[in-house]
Design an enzyme around this catalytic site. Structure first.
Site, PDB file in Angstrom:
ATOM      1  N   ARG A  26      -4.903  -2.006   9.149  1.00 54.76           N
ATOM      2  CA  ARG A  26      -4.887  -3.458   8.967  1.00 54.76           C
ATOM      3  C   ARG A  26      -5.038  -4.171  10.319  1.00 54.76           C
ATOM      4  NH1 ARG A  26      -3.266  -6.277   4.267  1.00 54.76           N
ATOM      5  NH2 ARG A  26      -2.260  -4.471   3.405  1.00 54.76           N
ATOM      6  N   THR A  56       4.866   2.136   5.339  1.00 56.94           N
ATOM      7  CA  THR A  56       3.477   1.697   5.526  1.00 56.94           C
ATOM      8  C   THR A  56       2.835   2.591   6.578  1.00 56.94           C
ATOM      9  OG1 THR A  56       2.032  -0.024   6.433  1.00 56.94           O
ATOM     10  CG2 THR A  56       4.322  -0.129   7.113  1.00 56.94           C
ATOM     11  N   ASP A  88       0.691   1.624   8.610  1.00 59.69           N
ATOM     12  CA  ASP A  88       0.126   0.801   9.686  1.00 59.69           C
ATOM     13  C   ASP A  88       0.920   0.787  10.999  1.00 59.69           C
ATOM     14  OD1 ASP A  88      -1.843   0.182   7.877  1.00 59.69           O
ATOM     15  OD2 ASP A  88      -0.986  -1.743   7.306  1.00 59.69           O
ATOM     16  N   GLY A 100       0.856  -1.201   0.000  1.00 56.91           N
ATOM     17  CA  GLY A 100       0.000   0.000   0.000  1.00 56.91           C
ATOM     18  C   GLY A 100       0.885   1.241   0.000  1.00 56.91           C
ATOM     19  N   ASP A 139       3.067  -1.347  11.949  1.00 60.01           N
ATOM     20  CA  ASP A 139       2.900  -2.709  12.446  1.00 60.01           C
ATOM     21  C   ASP A 139       4.212  -3.500  12.478  1.00 60.01           C
ATOM     22  OD1 ASP A 139       3.169  -2.756   9.707  1.00 60.01           O
ATOM     23  OD2 ASP A 139       1.534  -4.152   9.337  1.00 60.01           O
ATOM     24  N   ASP A 171       5.792  -5.198   5.773  1.00 59.90           N
ATOM     25  CA  ASP A 171       6.383  -6.502   6.112  1.00 59.90           C
ATOM     26  C   ASP A 171       6.387  -7.487   4.938  1.00 59.90           C
ATOM     27  OD1 ASP A 171       3.652  -6.740   6.256  1.00 59.90           O
ATOM     28  OD2 ASP A 171       3.640  -7.979   8.064  1.00 59.90           O
ATOM     29  N   ARG A 190       0.902  -4.799  -4.879  1.00 64.29           N
ATOM     30  CA  ARG A 190       1.289  -6.019  -4.173  1.00 64.29           C
ATOM     31  C   ARG A 190       1.642  -7.018  -5.273  1.00 64.29           C
ATOM     32  NH1 ARG A 190      -0.639  -3.927   0.621  1.00 64.29           N
ATOM     33  NH2 ARG A 190      -2.614  -2.836   0.408  1.00 64.29           N
TER      34      ARG A 190
END
Ligand code: F6P
Length: 351
Positions: A179, A133, A135, A13, A137, A111, A80
């Site tokens: 996410r 990203t 996120d 993304g 994360d 990731d 992706r």
């Protein structure tokens, strides 16, 4: 071995700051006299999907890159790439890099993109990852590129929603991206004084959130905001949405999954409110101009990526620890477990 050329791609993304990272890599590569090749649409650009390889791999000139530095999105495009899980396609990628005399690669992504980078390293391609990203994360770094911007977009939107909530004495439900990670929701909630936050990291029940909201109403707070992380539904205890809504005057289809809109309808009915509306912030978070914090991280990270490759150090990812830009081996970084700030979560939900 000196680098004949460096390649750069953005993957997964898009995230605010990706262009700033490309600009920084371009300026640093030019400084060290290393030509830079921009690879289009993430790993897809290495798979020879187009007849003319130059459509996917183009030398990046400073003149072009300087103009895109502050723009949202990614000039290199992103995607992706499921094929990249297959060693057969990764072999094509390695051959493409060799054919183009690209001796080192910078991957800006999350990731999934880092897993691809790790495979390329194992196949002998010196690679450096920059965590792009929204996120946040990734456990090894305090921030990912785009996270700060995404949070600030949410804060701006939530403040506006809270203003209209106040005018109408109406609670609001706001869903934010992220996410499987609740960081954007949590930071946006604590930064706006929102009363309730629901995240994937903490199991929850619809009835408990309704109880929390009722407690706010009983205290005279008629305009509370509930922030939902988009991944929170995975941690929700089973709830008969169809049964509940259809018996409370709201048509819905059997098997319909919970969503922010449906959640607002349930809250309205469980708490006896006149109205409760839902807003899903979504892509606005990704398509914003990067904040100063994201841009400066991008600038430092891009420069470090080029210096590492030039110095023969590879198979690393760049991040932020204790407020300083750092790097560590990709496989080690991917093993660091992401921690969730339970203290802030409890603080938001308890007052
Ligand atoms: O990883 C970034 C992210 O925006 C997530 O927050 C979100 O779940 C996902 O991407 C959306 O993906 P897509 O680009 O496929 O809509």
């Amino acid at each position: 071995m000196s680098m004949r050329k460096i390649g750069i791609l953005t993957s997964g993304g898009d995230s605010p700051g990706m262009n700033a990272a490309v600009m920084s890599v371009a300026r640093s590569a030019a400084y060290y006299g290393i030509p830079l090749v921009g690879i289009k649409r993430g790993y897809n650009g290495l798979l020879r999907k187009r007849l003319d390889i130059r459509e996917d791999l183009q030398e990046l000139h400073l003149e072009t890159v300087l103009d895109i530095a502050d723009e949202p999105g990614t000039f290199l495009r992103t995607a992706r790439c499921d094929e990249f899980r297959d060693p057969k396609y990764r072999e094509i990628a390695v051959q493409t890099l060799r054919a183009m005399e690209i001796d080192g690669l910078v991957v800006v992504g999350g990731d999934g993109s880092f897993n691809g980078a790790k495979c390329l390293c194992e196949m002998g391609v010196p690679t450096i990852g920059i965590p792009g990203t929204i996120d946040n994360d990734l456990g090894y770094t305090e921030m990912t590129l785009g996270y700060d911007t995404a949070v600030n977009v949410c804060v701006d939107a939530i403040r506006k929603i809270r203003a209209t909530s106040r005018s109408h004495d109406r609670p609001a439900v706001v869903e934010v991206m992220g996410r499987h990670c609740g960081d954007i929701a949590l930071t946006a909630a604590v930064s706006t004084g929102s009363e309730i936050v629901v995240v994937p990291e903490v199991p929850w029940k619809v009835e408990d959130v309704a109880r929390q909201l009722k407690r706010q109403l009983a205290k005279g707070n008629t305009r509370a905001t509930i922030i939902l992380a988009e991944g929170c539904y995975s941690a929700m205890a089973p709830f008969d949405l169809y049964g509940y809504l259809t018996t409370h005057g709201k048509p819905c289809y059997e098997g319909e999954p919970m969503s922010a809109v449906r959640f607002a309808s349930v809250m309205k009915r469980m708490c006896g409110m006149v109205e409760a509306r839902a807003t899903v912030i979504g892509y606005v978070q990704r398509g914003a101009e990067p904040t100063a914090r994201d841009s400066s991280f991008a600038f430092e990270a891009g420069n470090l990526a080029v210096r590492l490759l030039r110095d023969g150090i590879s198979n690393q990812v760049i991040g932020m620890q204790k407020g300083r830009v750092m790097y560590m081996p990709i496989d080690e970084a991917l093993r660091v477990k992401k921690r969730f700030n339970r203290r802030i979560y409890d603080l938001v939900n308890s007052l």
